[in-house]
Design a protein around this motif. Structure first.
Motif, PDB file in Angstrom:
ATOM      1  N   LEU A 246       8.598  50.154  -9.007  1.00  0.00           N
ATOM      2  CA  LEU A 246       7.162  50.093  -8.696  1.00  0.00           C
ATOM      3  C   LEU A 246       6.357  50.240  -9.987  1.00  0.00           C
TER       4      LEU A 246
ATOM      5  N   GLU B 237      10.811  53.681  -7.155  1.00  0.00           N
ATOM      6  CA  GLU B 237       9.556  54.051  -7.829  1.00  0.00           C
ATOM      7  C   GLU B 237       9.555  53.618  -9.296  1.00  0.00           C
TER       8      GLU B 237
ATOM      9  N   GLN C  97       3.621  49.049  -3.546  1.00  0.00           N
ATOM     10  CA  GLN C  97       3.582  50.372  -2.926  1.00  0.00           C
ATOM     11  C   GLN C  97       4.013  50.289  -1.457  1.00  0.00           C
TER      12      GLN C  97
END
Lengths: 450, 450
Positions: B63, B60, B70
């Motif tokens: 990300l 994450e 995602q």
């Protein structure tokens, strides 16, 4: 080859286009074309023999100069009986059951959603071979029967023979998709061919270890074949020793130049004293040069047979000649371990009257062919009943051992539905799949007919 | 990985030794080991989820930094339901019929000389995959069920998840030959692995086109997989247009990131005016970016849907996203020609109510899977009823389409004799071969028992 000869690229592309059409030619038509080839070969026997004489004359000059061996020239030489046997081989390939179109699996994924796995040709197969002109016909026949376009590259020593045979095949199969068989002749064309991995689906080199290795190292096309055949005969403690001696002799002496001849004889220690003296003397009489471990040499010395010391390299060498390595092992386990460490996964044989020990050896030895009480020389497409062979594979992918029609096919999945969406079988409350196998042949569109 | 971790060479050699033993472990024992794996995964669900949380937290951050998408993070993420479904998948693999030991052919070469072709494992298979930790379990389960040793290399993003899952599998299968499953973790270990073509029999890369291409270009090990999936849906002149629209939508929108999603929609000219306006509007509503040929763009303009001009490169591109190329073709022949020229031999679908035209398209299109009236998204090992898949192959050698247990097996020839020599079947007055196929299972030594 001659003026206005198309380039190798053009030939391969023509084969690629022909392959798409050939895949859908009926077995009746493919087999009829093969019978026409057989007739054409018989009718043109004189022309074939004339061309072959030209090749043989040139080869005999090289034999006199020491460049070729007698067995090489023998393999190149055709006679009337051989030409007839080539025609018969083509007819026997024509008579084989159709390797295409068979439904290998049928599975109902859901009501009115049926999956079929159906045998189809590979597409474009290429072979590079040497010496024997009958190889060209054998490979072309297997390719046509299995619906594949084929690129043929023979050795320069057989140029005239191959050209006549190729032209006979091409002309006799003029009802087949144009361009399905292509002959390439120059050594440098092989490199062009090996670079065309987008167009050629499979290459099968037949020739020296070094050449097969060269092909493997220089192409992204999948390769089927073998670089060497280091085959073993293992004489177990429970062998019938008379039979064992005959088989061990046959495996070496019947035709020592080929890949399925034995290279290493392994003998269980408990029968070595009884077995070895006689068999070593018989090998010696047959002109076989013997190389042995210490225990073999001790027994041989007592029997007055000359056995030179085997070096480490002898256990992994394919002699392809009247030379044999001999080793005494203490157990079946040791025999299995020796074979798996030194063999080339080609053909291995155990001689024993104990069924359990046979099964143990056969299951544990990692090779394409494992025999019980039979000569390694049986590893051959014709002897296996495959009609003919395009080569022998020691790899473990796609086809193993002698490769016939089955090795020239692959499969295609056909799914018949009536408008199904994957969305129905995913997410919240997905429909379950049935996944029921059933007996049935693929019939296009039969769901919408009903 | 950690201190005193063995080298990649050591791991691969351990797998090679284990493979020889694993080939002879019974189906009952292999399946029992798999059920123990399923139980262990359920029992250790908390530990798995903890490790996965560590991976997901790191992902994450990437990300947020824009390094991962995602959907990539979604594929990495496990939850309790997903862990349970992994355990169930392992049980379903355990429940599949034994892919080993089946006699595929039995042929009597002569009296008391019987040839058997028997299913056996390949040996050592290696996979390199990314993101989804369930892939590790799926591949290991298929390998064990089919008697193969396996080398597993996952993506660095799933390191903690993969390590826990691997250790669970290894510990739960401690009755299996030691070393049958090996985990390698470093990127540079992949190159070591790819160089070990003497020890590894098959490699199956799963990942980006560029990565699969890299593997194909850098190893002599046979490779099964696909670099891309340029799949087509062809709406024929005889299609039910409502059904066709639903299927064409499903094939793109249901999961656009995967290889079996459609990339090019082909529409027969005689139905284009009726079919395209509605379906293009539905794609547009679903957020699909459309690229079309001139005829498509004219129709789209009349319907007020934005379609940008397709360039030549669009016809061969795998978008893997909500992008679709659309082309009007004048005939089924043109559709076939377009697919064969631009497709990647993955999965193609024709939508038509005419059975003959369906059959014509399906036979002539050269692809692993060809569908009639169904979404291309069905091309998947689970949906095909294979239990699971190790990957999807667009090559034509060994295994095509979704690869399950059958693709992880090969065969071995067993010959049972009573001392036959090839010399008897050669030369003057050779014995003829019988070559009779018969129904029978290989029983080692049964000829000498009788």
């Amino acid at each position: 080859m001659r003026e206005s000869e198309p380039s190798t690229e053009t030939k391969v592309e023509a084969a690629e286009a022909a392959a798409l059409d050939l895949a859908n030619v009926s077995d009746d038509d493919r087999s009829a074309a093969l019978r026409a080839v057989a007739d054409a070969i018989e009718d043109a026997a004189d022309e074939i023999l004339d061309a072959n004489e030209t090749d043989v004359a040139a080869a005999e000059e090289k034999l006199a100069a020491g460049d070729y061996t007698q067995s090489f020239v023998d393999r190149l030489t055709l006679d009337a009986a051989k030409v007839e046997s080539i025609a018969e081989m083509v007819r026997s390939v024509a008579d084989q059951r159709d390797p295409l179109g068979e439904t290998l699996e049928a599975r109902r994924l859901d009501e009115a959603l049926e999956l079929y796995k159906v045998g189809v040709p590979i597409g474009v197969v290429a072979t590079v071979f040497e010496s024997r002109p009958d190889a060209l016909v054998q490979i072309a026949a297997l390719a046509l029967k299995s619906g594949n376009a084929v690129i043929l590259k023979g050795g320069s020593e057989a140029t005239h023979s191959n050209r006549v045979l190729y032209e006979l095949i091409r002309d006799a199969t003029d009802e087949m998709p144009d361009g399905w068989a292509q002959l390439i002749e120059a050594r440098e064309d092989v490199d062009t061919l090996l670079g065309m991995d987008e167009s050629v689906d499979l290459v099968m080199p037949r020739g020296s270890s070094a050449f097969v290795q060269y092909v493997q190292d220089n192409t992204k096309i999948p390769v089927l074949g073998h670089t060497e055949g280091v085959c073993h005969v293992y004489v177990d403690r429970d062998a019938d020793l008379d039979t064992a001696a005959d088989v061990a002799l046959d495996a070496k002496v019947q035709y020592p130049a080929v890949c399925n001849a034995v290279e290493t004889l392994l003998v269980h220690a408990s029968v070595a004293d009884e077995f070895l003296p006689d068999v070593l003397a018989r090998y010696d009489d047959a002109g076989v040069e013997l190389r042995g471990d210490d225990r073999t040499r001790e027994i041989a010395a007592d029997a007055d047979v000359d056995v030179t010391p085997a070096r480490e390299a002898d256990w992994t060498q394919e002699y392809g000649d009247l030379v044999l390595a001999v080793k005494v092992v203490d157990s079946l386990d040791d025999a299995v371990a020796h074979v798996n460490a030194n063999g080339s996964k080609h053909t291995e044989s155990i001689l024993t009257d104990d069924a359990d020990r046979a099964g143990d050896f056969m299951r544990r030895v990692d090779a394409a062919s494992v025999f019980h009480n039979a000569s390694t020389r049986f590893a051959d497409g014709y002897r296996y009943g495959l009609g003919a062979e395009v080569g022998i594979s020691t790899g473990k992918i796609h086809a193993r051992g002698p490769v016939g029609l089955d090795g020239l096919t692959t499969y295609k999945y056909y799914l018949e539905g009536d408008g199904q969406l994957v969305a129905s079988y995913a997410g919240e409350n997905p429909k379950p799949f049935l996944h029921e196998e059933f007996d049935g042949e693929w019939v296009p569109g039969h769901l919408s007919d009903s």
